[in-house]
Design an enzyme around this catalytic site. Sequence first.
Site, PDB file in Angstrom:
ATOM      1  N   HIS A 229       1.824  57.337 -48.941  1.00  0.00           N
ATOM      2  CA  HIS A 229       1.793  57.558 -47.577  1.00  0.00           C
ATOM      3  C   HIS A 229       2.904  56.493 -46.914  1.00  0.00           C
ATOM      4  O   HIS A 229       2.511  55.372 -47.113  1.00  0.00           O
ATOM      5  CB  HIS A 229       0.823  57.525 -47.021  1.00  0.00           C
ATOM      6  CG  HIS A 229       0.486  58.086 -45.396  1.00  0.00           C
ATOM      7  ND1 HIS A 229       0.099  59.302 -44.944  1.00  0.00           N
ATOM      8  CD2 HIS A 229       1.262  57.293 -44.246  1.00  0.00           C
ATOM      9  CE1 HIS A 229       0.141  59.229 -43.612  1.00  0.00           C
ATOM     10  NE2 HIS A 229       0.760  58.128 -43.209  1.00  0.00           N
TER      11      HIS A 229
ATOM     12  N   HIS B  32       5.446  47.318 -44.381  1.00  0.00           N
ATOM     13  CA  HIS B  32       4.898  46.145 -44.398  1.00  0.00           C
ATOM     14  C   HIS B  32       5.562  44.978 -43.397  1.00  0.00           C
ATOM     15  O   HIS B  32       6.569  45.075 -43.481  1.00  0.00           O
ATOM     16  CB  HIS B  32       4.975  45.412 -45.742  1.00  0.00           C
ATOM     17  CG  HIS B  32       4.486  46.111 -46.997  1.00  0.00           C
ATOM     18  ND1 HIS B  32       3.189  45.660 -47.522  1.00  0.00           N
ATOM     19  CD2 HIS B  32       5.139  47.141 -47.465  1.00  0.00           C
ATOM     20  CE1 HIS B  32       2.967  46.405 -48.453  1.00  0.00           C
ATOM     21  NE2 HIS B  32       4.160  47.370 -48.701  1.00  0.00           N
TER      22      HIS B  32
ATOM     23  N   GLY C 231       7.852  49.718 -56.439  1.00  0.00           N
ATOM     24  CA  GLY C 231       6.641  49.320 -56.672  1.00  0.00           C
ATOM     25  C   GLY C 231       5.642  49.983 -55.634  1.00  0.00           C
ATOM     26  O   GLY C 231       4.429  49.624 -55.647  1.00  0.00           O
TER      27      GLY C 231
ATOM     28  N   HIS D 171       4.456  53.700 -45.287  1.00  0.00           N
ATOM     29  CA  HIS D 171       4.020  52.404 -44.500  1.00  0.00           C
ATOM     30  C   HIS D 171       4.883  51.262 -44.567  1.00  0.00           C
ATOM     31  O   HIS D 171       5.856  51.171 -45.480  1.00  0.00           O
ATOM     32  CB  HIS D 171       2.828  51.912 -45.107  1.00  0.00           C
ATOM     33  CG  HIS D 171       2.979  51.790 -46.763  1.00  0.00           C
ATOM     34  ND1 HIS D 171       2.993  52.864 -47.467  1.00  0.00           N
ATOM     35  CD2 HIS D 171       3.062  50.664 -47.626  1.00  0.00           C
ATOM     36  CE1 HIS D 171       3.076  52.449 -48.869  1.00  0.00           C
ATOM     37  NE2 HIS D 171       3.022  50.842 -48.786  1.00  0.00           N
TER      38      HIS D 171
ATOM     39  N   ASN E 219       8.809  49.790 -48.934  1.00  0.00           N
ATOM     40  CA  ASN E 219       8.723  50.103 -50.489  1.00  0.00           C
ATOM     41  C   ASN E 219       8.966  51.683 -50.646  1.00  0.00           C
ATOM     42  O   ASN E 219       7.979  52.523 -49.865  1.00  0.00           O
ATOM     43  CB  ASN E 219       7.656  49.824 -51.150  1.00  0.00           C
ATOM     44  CG  ASN E 219       7.641  48.197 -51.424  1.00  0.00           C
ATOM     45  OD1 ASN E 219       8.642  47.650 -51.540  1.00  0.00           O
ATOM     46  ND2 ASN E 219       6.235  47.672 -51.431  1.00  0.00           N
TER      47      ASN E 219
ATOM     48  N   ASP F 156      -3.468  44.310 -44.092  1.00  0.00           N
ATOM     49  CA  ASP F 156      -3.523  44.679 -45.437  1.00  0.00           C
ATOM     50  C   ASP F 156      -4.652  44.121 -46.190  1.00  0.00           C
ATOM     51  O   ASP F 156      -5.059  42.960 -45.887  1.00  0.00           O
ATOM     52  CB  ASP F 156      -1.930  44.071 -46.179  1.00  0.00           C
ATOM     53  CG  ASP F 156      -1.945  44.587 -47.479  1.00  0.00           C
ATOM     54  OD1 ASP F 156      -0.904  45.477 -47.578  1.00  0.00           O
ATOM     55  OD2 ASP F 156      -2.538  44.445 -48.334  1.00  0.00           O
TER      56      ASP F 156
HETATM   57  P1  AMP Z   1       2.957  49.456 -51.597  1.00  0.00           P
HETATM   58  O1  AMP Z   1       2.945  48.734 -52.761  1.00  0.00           O
HETATM   59  O2  AMP Z   1       4.096  49.017 -50.709  1.00  0.00           O
HETATM   60  O3  AMP Z   1       2.580  50.850 -51.650  1.00  0.00           O
HETATM   61  O4  AMP Z   1       1.756  48.766 -50.719  1.00  0.00           O
HETATM   62  C1  AMP Z   1       0.668  49.311 -50.654  1.00  0.00           C
HETATM   63  C2  AMP Z   1      -0.298  48.355 -49.925  1.00  0.00           C
HETATM   64  O5  AMP Z   1      -1.570  48.994 -49.331  1.00  0.00           O
HETATM   65  C3  AMP Z   1      -0.591  46.842 -50.887  1.00  0.00           C
HETATM   66  O6  AMP Z   1      -0.246  45.736 -50.192  1.00  0.00           O
HETATM   67  C4  AMP Z   1      -2.096  47.114 -50.626  1.00  0.00           C
HETATM   68  O7  AMP Z   1      -2.863  45.784 -50.734  1.00  0.00           O
HETATM   69  C5  AMP Z   1      -2.551  47.899 -49.330  1.00  0.00           C
HETATM   70  N1  AMP Z   1      -3.812  48.450 -49.354  1.00  0.00           N
HETATM   71  C6  AMP Z   1      -4.360  49.422 -50.256  1.00  0.00           C
HETATM   72  N2  AMP Z   1      -5.487  49.721 -49.987  1.00  0.00           N
HETATM   73  C7  AMP Z   1      -5.851  49.355 -48.748  1.00  0.00           C
HETATM   74  C8  AMP Z   1      -6.853  49.387 -47.744  1.00  0.00           C
HETATM   75  N3  AMP Z   1      -7.732  50.339 -48.078  1.00  0.00           N
HETATM   76  N4  AMP Z   1      -6.680  49.063 -46.693  1.00  0.00           N
HETATM   77  C9  AMP Z   1      -5.631  48.192 -46.152  1.00  0.00           C
HETATM   78  N5  AMP Z   1      -4.738  47.969 -46.971  1.00  0.00           N
HETATM   79  C10 AMP Z   1      -4.549  48.510 -48.176  1.00  0.00           C
END
Ligand code: AMP
Length: 117
Positions: free
Chosen positions: A101, A105, A96, A103, A90, A33
């Site tokens: 797409h 965590h 939030g 994912h 999430n 991340d």
């Molecule tokens: P969410 O809030 O569950 O949609 O989490 C999205 C996550 O993607 C956040 O923790 C961001 O820090 C992470 N994120 C956004 N852009 C990138 C990126 N280019 N590379 C790695 N992580 C990213």
Amino acid sequence: MSYDSNNVFAKILRHEIPNTTVYEDDFVLAFKDINPKAKIHVLVIPKGAYVDFQDLLDHAPQSEIDGFLKGILATVHALNLTNGYRLVLNTGKDSGQEVPHLHAHILAGEKLCVNQL
Ligand code: AMP
């Protein structure tokens, strides 16, 4: 929510923007991340185009559902998380979720607070 192929993770999958990969197979890509909320913070994304977990379960073939879940576990093993980890999916506005797409965590590497992430 319909899938937006311009989202940042779709661009990562198309190699249009860089990432720090920690694990990859036919079904998933796992990378660090960019704004870590724990000492270890890795995202696991399916290679298929799914907005969230519900979308995956509703529309993906069983092989992709299995591939996503097994890819998460393979990432946990690749990171050698013998002290445990937190898995967060999430889903939707109230969670939030920022990137549309799917994912997972993976948070680890320290004693995590109840509301970390
Ligand atoms: P969410 O809030 O569950 O949609 O989490 C999205 C996550 O993607 C956040 O923790 C961001 O820090 C992470 N994120 C956004 N852009 C990138 C990126 N280019 N590379 C790695 N992580 C990213």
